[in-house]
Motif scaffolding. Structure first.
Motif, PDB file in Angstrom:
ATOM      1  N   ALA A  50      77.532 103.784  84.316  1.00 14.07           N
ATOM      2  CA  ALA A  50      77.658 103.861  82.858  1.00 14.07           C
ATOM      3  C   ALA A  50      78.554 102.725  82.393  1.00 14.07           C
ATOM      4  O   ALA A  50      79.049 101.919  83.193  1.00 14.07           O
ATOM      5  CB  ALA A  50      78.224 105.211  82.416  1.00 14.07           C
ATOM      6  N   SER A  51      78.777 102.656  81.090  1.00 13.94           N
ATOM      7  CA  SER A  51      79.754 101.743  80.512  1.00 13.94           C
ATOM      8  C   SER A  51      80.957 102.549  80.049  1.00 13.94           C
ATOM      9  O   SER A  51      80.842 103.750  79.781  1.00 13.94           O
ATOM     10  CB  SER A  51      79.146 100.989  79.328  1.00 13.94           C
ATOM     11  OG  SER A  51      80.091 100.110  78.734  1.00 13.94           O
ATOM     12  N   ASP A  52      82.112 101.897  79.955  1.00 12.08           N
ATOM     13  CA  ASP A  52      83.322 102.609  79.536  1.00 12.08           C
ATOM     14  C   ASP A  52      83.363 102.857  78.036  1.00 12.08           C
ATOM     15  O   ASP A  52      84.126 103.697  77.559  1.00 12.08           O
ATOM     16  CB  ASP A  52      84.586 101.880  80.002  1.00 12.08           C
ATOM     17  CG  ASP A  52      84.706 100.469  79.433  1.00 12.08           C
ATOM     18  OD1 ASP A  52      83.718  99.951  78.873  1.00 12.08           O
ATOM     19  OD2 ASP A  52      85.793  99.873  79.570  1.00 12.08           O
ATOM     20  N   ARG A  74      77.905 105.628  72.474  1.00  6.20           N
ATOM     21  CA  ARG A  74      76.725 105.952  73.279  1.00  6.20           C
ATOM     22  C   ARG A  74      76.511 104.824  74.275  1.00  6.20           C
ATOM     23  O   ARG A  74      76.487 103.657  73.900  1.00  6.20           O
ATOM     24  CB  ARG A  74      75.481 106.155  72.409  1.00  6.20           C
ATOM     25  CG  ARG A  74      74.374 106.882  73.187  1.00  6.20           C
ATOM     26  CD  ARG A  74      73.045 106.945  72.464  1.00  6.20           C
ATOM     27  NE  ARG A  74      73.049 107.776  71.270  1.00  6.20           N
ATOM     28  CZ  ARG A  74      71.938 108.327  70.770  1.00  6.20           C
ATOM     29  NH1 ARG A  74      70.760 108.127  71.369  1.00  6.20           N
ATOM     30  NH2 ARG A  74      71.995 109.049  69.673  1.00  6.20           N
ATOM     31  N   VAL A  75      76.324 105.171  75.542  1.00  2.00           N
ATOM     32  CA  VAL A  75      76.299 104.164  76.603  1.00  2.00           C
ATOM     33  C   VAL A  75      75.155 104.446  77.576  1.00  2.00           C
ATOM     34  O   VAL A  75      74.726 105.593  77.734  1.00  2.00           O
ATOM     35  CB  VAL A  75      77.641 104.135  77.376  1.00  2.00           C
ATOM     36  CG1 VAL A  75      78.780 103.674  76.478  1.00  2.00           C
ATOM     37  CG2 VAL A  75      77.968 105.496  77.991  1.00  2.00           C
ATOM     38  N   PRO A  76      74.659 103.405  78.254  1.00  3.77           N
ATOM     39  CA  PRO A  76      73.665 103.649  79.302  1.00  3.77           C
ATOM     40  C   PRO A  76      74.277 104.523  80.391  1.00  3.77           C
ATOM     41  O   PRO A  76      75.430 104.317  80.790  1.00  3.77           O
ATOM     42  CB  PRO A  76      73.340 102.241  79.817  1.00  3.77           C
ATOM     43  CG  PRO A  76      74.530 101.408  79.444  1.00  3.77           C
ATOM     44  CD  PRO A  76      75.053 101.992  78.170  1.00  3.77           C
ATOM     45  N   THR A  77      73.526 105.500  80.860  1.00  2.00           N
ATOM     46  CA  THR A  77      74.049 106.470  81.824  1.00  2.00           C
ATOM     47  C   THR A  77      72.952 106.793  82.842  1.00  2.00           C
ATOM     48  O   THR A  77      71.898 107.303  82.470  1.00  2.00           O
ATOM     49  CB  THR A  77      74.501 107.760  81.118  1.00  2.00           C
ATOM     50  OG1 THR A  77      75.483 107.432  80.117  1.00  2.00           O
ATOM     51  CG2 THR A  77      75.102 108.749  82.099  1.00  2.00           C
ATOM     52  N   LEU A  78      73.217 106.489  84.107  1.00  2.00           N
ATOM     53  CA  LEU A  78      72.244 106.674  85.180  1.00  2.00           C
ATOM     54  C   LEU A  78      72.867 107.478  86.308  1.00  2.00           C
ATOM     55  O   LEU A  78      74.036 107.268  86.662  1.00  2.00           O
ATOM     56  CB  LEU A  78      71.787 105.316  85.735  1.00  2.00           C
ATOM     57  CG  LEU A  78      71.289 104.277  84.720  1.00  2.00           C
ATOM     58  CD1 LEU A  78      71.040 102.941  85.420  1.00  2.00           C
ATOM     59  CD2 LEU A  78      70.021 104.762  84.039  1.00  2.00           C
TER      60      LEU A  78
END
Length: 485
Positions: A325-327, A352-356
């Protein structure tokens, strides 16, 4: 800054000191049964993103057993929600992260715990709202007055107590020596930088201080920082481990200054300005470009690919939960469409951040989830998966997603809460309450308006009042900002 006394300063080609890992994982720490659950509705955003091939709504896998996972928790720094091609970027190519998404679950509605670097890290390490602690009130930490108190239980200390080896490689940004450090807060090993930003080659911080450490001692290596971190993490995952491990990999990429691998002339100019007393040199307001940012994000993607390759070669891929993810949201060169706002804001683009998430032993690939989740949830989840119990004196604010991910249980229903100076936000289901610097209460239905342009406050006064009251109840239990003023 003088070198810290203790372990000698070493160069990157010298053999590193290592702590011995003792003990074995108990047989009783093995696995938990699970059952399949119902499929979720298709996500409302991002489902047609480039690189997201044949995604299907998330569904927990059939009943399986596994040992406790290794945990590789990767954070990018200031990476925007749509900066990955799997999230819709039209110009940045991220094949390694896209592959990670295809092999696991891509969350469309994943959020950071706050809108800047250190408060989000506080929320991850403690599993609590940043406003529970004085250090978390700094947005972000910029001096030596506050930090993560060593007495506070952390993700690392709790997992360590449950038999995990722990390491943090990369950006700490939760306080400075001599009072604060990862090795004082539960991590067995630390290699990285203490501050919020550094020049990628010289490792100089805003005030000209050198900021690359192994443990509490400065470590000299003037190569490009992302390369150094990638090497360190690859070495760690390929060691012989006799217990499960938690590894926090905190890249500084693509945080400013806008310097890619090979930009040594640009690096030298920023170093000259830092040494001349320009404390704003690292902000690099007169530098950068969309193309330079693209180069840095694609370098981050290659680095993650190298780490995942090392993990595969180690034979531990199946039993390692990888999180990316991003912080917080992106900065001025990020691609955030259709979100509005960016880093430092509680608009969607700031949080809102990319989350995998990938765990081959327990979670099937090719899936997408629109369940709203945020940083403290992952703390609760990882503690449960690792067999660690939260400290009852420091109750978590996140909700474990283990039941949802592994046993087919309904995703936790609760509010997501954020507070920064001058802004407030709360998400409940598809609705978001927001008050910005102008002081106006607004209400958005995110499933049909992720860009937050259609204010429903006047049409839904009862809902607005309920969400505002919920935000204020939570806020009443947090420390006031005056605690660090």
């Amino acid at each position: 800054m003088p070198f810290i006394t203790g372990d000698p300063v070493t160069s990157h080609d010298q053999k590193l000191s290592r702590r011995a890992f003792g003990g074995v994982v108990g047989a009783g720490a093995a696995a938990v049964g699970l059952s399949a659950g119902p499929a979720l509705a298709a996500p409302g955003t991002g489902s047609a993103a480039a690189g997201a091939t044949a995604e299907r709504p998330f569904r927990a896998a059939a009943e399986r057993r596994s040992r406790r996972p290794n945990i590789l928790f990767i954070l990018g720094d200031d990476l925007g929600w749509a900066d990955l091609s799997s999230y819709g970027s039209p110009h940045i190519r991220t094949p390694h992260l896209d592959r990670l998404a295809r092999q696991g679950v891509r969350f469309t509605d994943g959020y950071s715990g706050s809108a800047t670097c250190s408060p989000t890290r506080f929320s991850l390490y403690t599993g609590r709202f940043p406003g529970r602690t004085k250090g978390g009130l700094a947005e972000p930490i910029a001096d030596r007055s506050v930090g993560l108190e060593p007495t506070h239980p952390t993700l690392a200390s709790l997992l360590k107590g449950a038999g995990y080896a722990t390491a943090l490689i990369g950006k700490w940004h939760c306080g400075y020596l001599p009072d604060y450090s990862p090795t004082r807060s539960g991590w067995d090993e630390f290699f990285g930088n203490f501050g919020g930003a550094l020049e990628y080659y010289s490792k100089l911080g805003p005030g000209g201080e050198y900021d690359l450490y192994e443990g509490d001692a400065q470590y000299k290596d003037l190569r490009y920082y992302t390369r150094i971190l990638t090497e360190r993490v690859s070495e760690y995952v390929q060691r012989e481990h006799d217990k499960p491990w938690l590894l926090n990999l905190n890249f500084t990429t693509p945080h400013w200054p806008w310097i890619a691998d090979g930009d040594e002339e640009r690096s030298a100019e920023i170093v000259r300005r830092i040494k001349a007393g320009d404390r704003g040199a690292l902000w690099h307001q007169d530098g950068g470009s969309v193309e330079k940012y693209k180069e840095m994000v694609e370098d981050l993607d290659r680095s993650v690919g190298e780490v995942l390759g090392a993990l595969k070669r180690s034979g531990q891929e199946k039993d390692t939960l990888v999180f990316f993810a991003s912080d917080n949201g992106g900065e001025r060169f990020s691609y955030n469409w259709p979100l509005s706002g960016n880093k430092s804001s509680l608009k969607e683009g700031g949080i809102r951040v990319p989350t995998l998430v990938r765990w081959p032993a327990r979670i099937d690939g090719g899936q997408v989830s629109d369940v709203p989740v945020f940083t403290p949830d992952w703390t609760a989840t990882l503690l449960e998966l690792g067999g660690a119990r939260p400290d009852p004196a420091y109750p978590l604010d996140g909700a474990s997603l283990a039941g949802y991910l592994l046993r087919g249980e309904r995703a936790p229903r609760r509010d997501l809460f954020w507070r920064v100076r001058g802004e407030r936000a709360l998400r409940r289901g598809e609705w978001k309450y927001y008050r910005g610097p102008g002081g106006k209460d607004q209400l958005f239905r995110l499933t049909e308006d992720a860009r937050e342009q259609a204010d429903k406050a006047s049409a839904e006064p009862g809902r607005l009042a309920a969400l505002r009251a919920a935000w204020e109840r939570t806020d009443a239990g947090l420390l006031p900002y005056s605690a660090v003023s």
